[in-house]
Design a protein around this motif. Sequence first.
Motif, PDB file in Angstrom:
ATOM      1  N   THR A  52      -4.161   7.769  -2.214  1.00 32.22           N
ATOM      2  CA  THR A  52      -5.635   7.471  -2.283  1.00 32.22           C
ATOM      3  C   THR A  52      -6.290   8.462  -3.492  1.00 32.22           C
ATOM      4  O   THR A  52      -5.954   9.583  -3.660  1.00 32.22           O
ATOM      5  CB  THR A  52      -6.403   7.734  -1.085  1.00 32.22           C
ATOM      6  OG1 THR A  52      -6.265   9.176  -0.769  1.00 32.22           O
ATOM      7  CG2 THR A  52      -6.045   6.804   0.087  1.00 32.22           C
ATOM      8  N   ILE A  65     -14.660   5.516  -9.159  1.00 34.90           N
ATOM      9  CA  ILE A  65     -14.344   4.628  -7.994  1.00 34.90           C
ATOM     10  C   ILE A  65     -13.267   4.928  -7.324  1.00 34.90           C
ATOM     11  O   ILE A  65     -12.061   5.399  -7.877  1.00 34.90           O
ATOM     12  CB  ILE A  65     -14.456   3.139  -8.651  1.00 34.90           C
ATOM     13  CG1 ILE A  65     -14.597   2.100  -7.223  1.00 34.90           C
ATOM     14  CG2 ILE A  65     -13.266   2.533  -9.406  1.00 34.90           C
ATOM     15  CD1 ILE A  65     -14.745   0.781  -7.536  1.00 34.90           C
ATOM     16  N   SER A  66     -13.400   4.748  -6.013  1.00 37.41           N
ATOM     17  CA  SER A  66     -12.200   5.059  -5.022  1.00 37.41           C
ATOM     18  C   SER A  66     -11.382   3.972  -5.188  1.00 37.41           C
ATOM     19  O   SER A  66     -11.623   3.007  -5.136  1.00 37.41           O
ATOM     20  CB  SER A  66     -12.861   5.369  -3.741  1.00 37.41           C
ATOM     21  OG  SER A  66     -13.227   4.229  -3.184  1.00 37.41           O
ATOM     22  N   LYS A  95     -14.834  -5.093  -7.384  1.00 40.05           N
ATOM     23  CA  LYS A  95     -14.877  -5.566  -6.086  1.00 40.05           C
ATOM     24  C   LYS A  95     -13.903  -5.061  -5.247  1.00 40.05           C
ATOM     25  O   LYS A  95     -12.936  -4.758  -5.638  1.00 40.05           O
ATOM     26  CB  LYS A  95     -14.896  -7.275  -6.295  1.00 40.05           C
ATOM     27  CG  LYS A  95     -15.798  -7.800  -6.763  1.00 40.05           C
ATOM     28  CD  LYS A  95     -17.032  -8.071  -6.031  1.00 40.05           C
ATOM     29  CE  LYS A  95     -17.961  -9.057  -6.778  1.00 40.05           C
ATOM     30  NZ  LYS A  95     -19.279  -9.293  -6.566  1.00 40.05           N
ATOM     31  N   VAL A  96     -14.196  -4.809  -3.928  1.00 39.54           N
ATOM     32  CA  VAL A  96     -13.328  -4.211  -3.039  1.00 39.54           C
ATOM     33  C   VAL A  96     -12.109  -4.887  -3.044  1.00 39.54           C
ATOM     34  O   VAL A  96     -12.408  -6.275  -3.049  1.00 39.54           O
ATOM     35  CB  VAL A  96     -13.838  -3.861  -1.682  1.00 39.54           C
ATOM     36  CG1 VAL A  96     -14.412  -5.162  -1.027  1.00 39.54           C
ATOM     37  CG2 VAL A  96     -13.225  -3.158  -0.923  1.00 39.54           C
ATOM     38  N   GLY A  97     -10.963  -4.581  -2.900  1.00 38.23           N
ATOM     39  CA  GLY A  97      -9.701  -5.281  -3.058  1.00 38.23           C
ATOM     40  C   GLY A  97      -9.080  -5.571  -4.196  1.00 38.23           C
ATOM     41  O   GLY A  97      -8.158  -6.172  -4.392  1.00 38.23           O
ATOM     42  N   GLN A  98      -9.922  -5.518  -5.372  1.00 38.46           N
ATOM     43  CA  GLN A  98      -9.880  -5.965  -6.609  1.00 38.46           C
ATOM     44  C   GLN A  98      -8.601  -5.116  -7.168  1.00 38.46           C
ATOM     45  O   GLN A  98      -8.340  -3.792  -7.106  1.00 38.46           O
ATOM     46  CB  GLN A  98     -10.775  -5.768  -7.791  1.00 38.46           C
ATOM     47  CG  GLN A  98     -10.551  -6.125  -9.030  1.00 38.46           C
ATOM     48  CD  GLN A  98     -11.858  -6.079 -10.037  1.00 38.46           C
ATOM     49  OE1 GLN A  98     -12.815  -6.127  -9.674  1.00 38.46           O
ATOM     50  NE2 GLN A  98     -11.342  -5.600 -11.250  1.00 38.46           N
ATOM     51  N   ALA A 113      -9.132  -1.365  -5.592  1.00 34.58           N
ATOM     52  CA  ALA A 113     -10.506  -0.707  -5.412  1.00 34.58           C
ATOM     53  C   ALA A 113     -10.759  -0.638  -3.912  1.00 34.58           C
ATOM     54  O   ALA A 113     -10.381  -1.650  -3.149  1.00 34.58           O
ATOM     55  CB  ALA A 113     -11.578  -1.646  -5.957  1.00 34.58           C
ATOM     56  N   THR A 114     -11.330   0.308  -3.359  1.00 32.92           N
ATOM     57  CA  THR A 114     -11.503   0.627  -2.000  1.00 32.92           C
ATOM     58  C   THR A 114     -13.083   0.205  -1.710  1.00 32.92           C
ATOM     59  O   THR A 114     -13.546   0.509  -0.534  1.00 32.92           O
ATOM     60  CB  THR A 114     -11.288   1.938  -1.229  1.00 32.92           C
ATOM     61  OG1 THR A 114     -11.829   3.013  -2.003  1.00 32.92           O
ATOM     62  CG2 THR A 114      -9.769   1.622  -1.607  1.00 32.92           C
ATOM     63  N   LYS A 115     -13.941   0.016  -2.852  1.00 31.65           N
ATOM     64  CA  LYS A 115     -15.403  -0.206  -2.586  1.00 31.65           C
ATOM     65  C   LYS A 115     -15.676  -1.074  -3.908  1.00 31.65           C
ATOM     66  O   LYS A 115     -15.235  -1.256  -4.816  1.00 31.65           O
ATOM     67  CB  LYS A 115     -16.087   1.282  -2.503  1.00 31.65           C
ATOM     68  CG  LYS A 115     -16.040   2.009  -3.780  1.00 31.65           C
ATOM     69  CD  LYS A 115     -16.687   3.308  -3.454  1.00 31.65           C
ATOM     70  CE  LYS A 115     -18.197   3.132  -3.922  1.00 31.65           C
ATOM     71  NZ  LYS A 115     -18.785   4.527  -3.963  1.00 31.65           N
ATOM     72  N   ASN A 116     -16.969  -1.681  -3.565  1.00 32.87           N
ATOM     73  CA  ASN A 116     -17.716  -2.363  -4.756  1.00 32.87           C
ATOM     74  C   ASN A 116     -18.471  -1.174  -5.561  1.00 32.87           C
ATOM     75  O   ASN A 116     -19.086  -0.464  -5.351  1.00 32.87           O
ATOM     76  CB  ASN A 116     -18.722  -3.396  -4.228  1.00 32.87           C
ATOM     77  CG  ASN A 116     -18.134  -4.281  -3.414  1.00 32.87           C
ATOM     78  OD1 ASN A 116     -17.109  -4.903  -3.733  1.00 32.87           O
ATOM     79  ND2 ASN A 116     -18.698  -4.811  -2.265  1.00 32.87           N
TER      80      ASN A 116
END
Length: 117
Positions: A52, A65-66, A95-98, A113-116
């Motif tokens: 992470t 972005i995380s 987007k989260v999951g992108q 990505a873990t967040k938007n």
Amino acid sequence: MSTTEMTCICCPIGCSLSVEKAQDGYQVSGNKCPRGKKYAIEELTAPKRIVTSTVALVGGQNPVISVKTKEPVLKEKIFEIMNILSTFKVNSPVKVGQTIIKNIANSGVDIVATKNA
């Protein structure tokens, strides 16, 4: 035969495992489920971890972005992955999951990505 003691991290039980290297492989004891045996053998032969971190975000409200690996990667790849992430930039919106980076460090694992943002 050598014995290695470890604690399983597959679930909250945290079984105390004993692993002995035998001629025909590994003998694992102390595990309450099959996941403990798999974890112990993998930890001794090819340990993996989820990574992470953050990457620079261009055009967003925040400077970073995380992100994380979509699956665990070999421990030996972690420093190489972190070096790549430290110089990588992604454009907003995200987007989260992108998927941010495909097959990072030739690990066969994507960074997502873990967040938007």
